[in-house]
Design a protein around this motif. Sequence first.
Motif, PDB file in Angstrom:
ATOM      1  N   TRP A  79      -1.125   4.661   7.213  1.00  0.00           N
ATOM      2  CA  TRP A  79      -0.336   5.579   6.378  1.00  0.00           C
ATOM      3  C   TRP A  79      -1.099   6.872   6.236  1.00  0.00           C
ATOM      4  O   TRP A  79      -2.266   6.804   5.881  1.00  0.00           O
ATOM      5  CB  TRP A  79      -0.061   4.984   4.976  1.00  0.00           C
ATOM      6  N   PHE A 127      -6.824   4.251   0.715  1.00  0.00           N
ATOM      7  CA  PHE A 127      -6.974   2.795   0.864  1.00  0.00           C
ATOM      8  C   PHE A 127      -7.691   2.468   2.156  1.00  0.00           C
ATOM      9  O   PHE A 127      -7.478   3.137   3.174  1.00  0.00           O
ATOM     10  CB  PHE A 127      -5.607   2.104   0.945  1.00  0.00           C
ATOM     11  N   ALA A 184      -3.834   5.327   4.186  1.00  0.00           N
ATOM     12  CA  ALA A 184      -4.410   3.989   4.338  1.00  0.00           C
ATOM     13  C   ALA A 184      -5.029   3.850   5.716  1.00  0.00           C
ATOM     14  O   ALA A 184      -4.397   4.174   6.731  1.00  0.00           O
ATOM     15  CB  ALA A 184      -3.338   2.922   4.129  1.00  0.00           C
ATOM     16  N   LEU A 224      -7.615  -0.948   4.272  1.00  0.00           N
ATOM     17  CA  LEU A 224      -7.000  -2.272   4.328  1.00  0.00           C
ATOM     18  C   LEU A 224      -7.539  -3.018   5.539  1.00  0.00           C
ATOM     19  O   LEU A 224      -7.433  -2.520   6.655  1.00  0.00           O
ATOM     20  CB  LEU A 224      -5.476  -2.162   4.468  1.00  0.00           C
ATOM     21  N   ALA A 240       0.839  -1.205   0.000  1.00  0.00           N
ATOM     22  CA  ALA A 240       0.000   0.000   0.000  1.00  0.00           C
ATOM     23  C   ALA A 240       0.872   1.252   0.000  1.00  0.00           C
ATOM     24  O   ALA A 240       0.562   2.243  -0.652  1.00  0.00           O
ATOM     25  CB  ALA A 240      -0.928  -0.010   1.216  1.00  0.00           C
ATOM     26  N   LYS A 241       1.984   1.172   0.720  1.00  0.00           N
ATOM     27  CA  LYS A 241       2.861   2.340   0.820  1.00  0.00           C
ATOM     28  C   LYS A 241       3.710   2.528  -0.442  1.00  0.00           C
ATOM     29  O   LYS A 241       3.862   3.641  -0.933  1.00  0.00           O
ATOM     30  CB  LYS A 241       3.768   2.149   2.049  1.00  0.00           C
ATOM     31  N   VAL A 284       0.359   8.618   0.315  1.00  0.00           N
ATOM     32  CA  VAL A 284      -0.436   7.426   0.647  1.00  0.00           C
ATOM     33  C   VAL A 284      -1.262   7.698   1.899  1.00  0.00           C
ATOM     34  O   VAL A 284      -0.737   8.184   2.897  1.00  0.00           O
ATOM     35  CB  VAL A 284       0.469   6.191   0.902  1.00  0.00           C
TER      36      VAL A 284
END
Lengths: 285, 377
Positions: B313, B169, B141, B171, B129-130, B139
Amino acid sequence: MSATTAAKKKLSVPFDYDKYLRPGKLPHIWCPGCGHGIVLKSLLRAIDKSGLTKDEICMVSGIGCSSRTPGYVDFNTLHTLHGRALAYATGVKLAKPELNVIIVTGDGDALAIGGNHFIHTCRRNIDMTILVYSNFIYGMTGGQFSPTTPVGALSNTSRYGNIEPVFDCCDLAKASGATFVARGTAYHTLELERTLLAAIKHKGTSVVEIIDECPVYYGRNNKFKSVTQMMEDIEKNGTVSVKQADKLPPEKVQGKLLRGILHQVERPEYCEGYEKLIAKAQGKG
Amino acid sequence: MAGNKVKRLIQGNEACAEGALYAGCRFFGGYPITPSTEIAEILSVRLPRVGGKFIQMEDEIASIAAITGASLAGLKSLTATSGPGFSLKQEGIGYACLAEVPCVIVNVMRGGPSTGYPTGPSQSDVMQAKWGTHGDHPVVALVPSTVPEILSETVRAFNLAEEYRTPVFILYDEIVGHMREAVTLPEPGELEIIDRAKPTCAPEEYHPYDTNYDVPPLAAYGEGYRFHITGLNHREDGFPTNDSALIEEGIKRIIDKIEKNKDKILKNEEYLVDGADIVVFAFGSSARSARFAVNKAREKGIKAGLLKPLTLWPFPEETVRKAAKGAKAIIVPEMNLGQIIYEVERCAKGVEVAGINRVDGEPINPAQILEAIEKFS
């Protein structure tokens, strides 16, 4: 006034391309002799005839030489990733069906890296106009063979002659479900203008393959002496009008690409289908 | 019964769909993939009821492309996937970062690499993701660990995407995605909903990357602002540039808009962290086991605490630094072979940092964490 005089008079009125070009964005990146500028002129004349306003048009492209077109034109414009123009365009169109979406893409962008999106966009029959500029080569990366490079042709990655068979873009579009399929060239500019106008007006997925020339990479690799020679090759050896094809002896048609509207049918359009789905979901259908 | 609030027993993925609808999501583009598919299934039914659009695209790449296009046409957009799809979407994620297109991407994490363990939980995509897409990019998240949190964090993800004009994102691992918990659905107006800033200037004056703003207003296609969007490095008017100063300025701005606003983006839950000797840093389902272990440790007289990030993040550097001060050790349980532990180590210099890891598709259980707490206490 005779028909000829009328036609001459019509031609003598200069078309105001500047109306559709973004101020300060020229010169374009295309090489001298490239056909993309000629195609753009046909496209702008077709758009003008369509009666669409600039605000109503969204032009989407992928990556490659032809895909730089949206940067020069004064519409809602979206220059996306290599191969993915149709997927971005599908999002735009479904989100805002009132926009008239025109996609500018090339032979590599549409038929190689973007092949999956190409066939599925045609299958959905979403109301967009897809222009596939086919110059038989990857120009932006410096002259590698593409899915439309003829067998035997030389490129910077086919130094011994291309051994891969070509995709017929129009056959592929038709087989995938596109409801308007046509072919034009950068040589037959007025015919191309008419074809593009018909494509824009068609309700459903329209695909127009446009044969044009890349003198710098395809031409030099394949011993063309000049741009003129490449254009003449497109005219004399490469293509034949679909209207004339039936009247000509088979040997004059064989091995040539047909120009004009090759296929046009009516089939439910995707966004209209989705509106019906919404009505059904809301208990109104 | 207090009020008329609806309490329902729902699945994590269902909570995500509810959160998206609540946040005003009106476009979903996706491709079937376990263990996220319920989000698509639910939204295929629910979106058209509110006039929204659902489209099942031909592949994962097309899905991220479609939601980016839809967002540029003005709709709040979502896609949901899992590891293999997240890998495929990376180029499109980078495009949305650079072009500054708000959108939300859910990754219900499963075992990997490759097809891996489709029905097994994992937390092994946190570094992807990063750093998954090429180039330097911002980013954001979010990492919910309960079903109610999935709903509220989905709303927050849309708000952050809209406010900062960037992909966000969500997650969470398969366990939380498929778990059922009681959720009180928020009433209209109960949670804040943020919509992207739109330009108020004349169309001819509009620059989609106006450097007068940290986050420039975003027009929608078809509203008279005939602007240009590209994945090339661009000037503030949206057109490509080769000017090295402008290239660097542009990249720094998209990163700075997140960095500068970290205080507003970060969100953590601290449970008994004050004065704790042993701090467990855990997210997702691992945080659930960690809370249980912390309670057990406290019963045994060990001063243990849980630091649970909801924003992973940007990384909660300051919070970890503070928690590390005076702590004997920080324990980092994660369902991977050690990813977020390096971030914790970076922020907790001089303090023992120990990982608990497993990649066998089974959750990290409380006993494992308790054992580690006892070892370091």
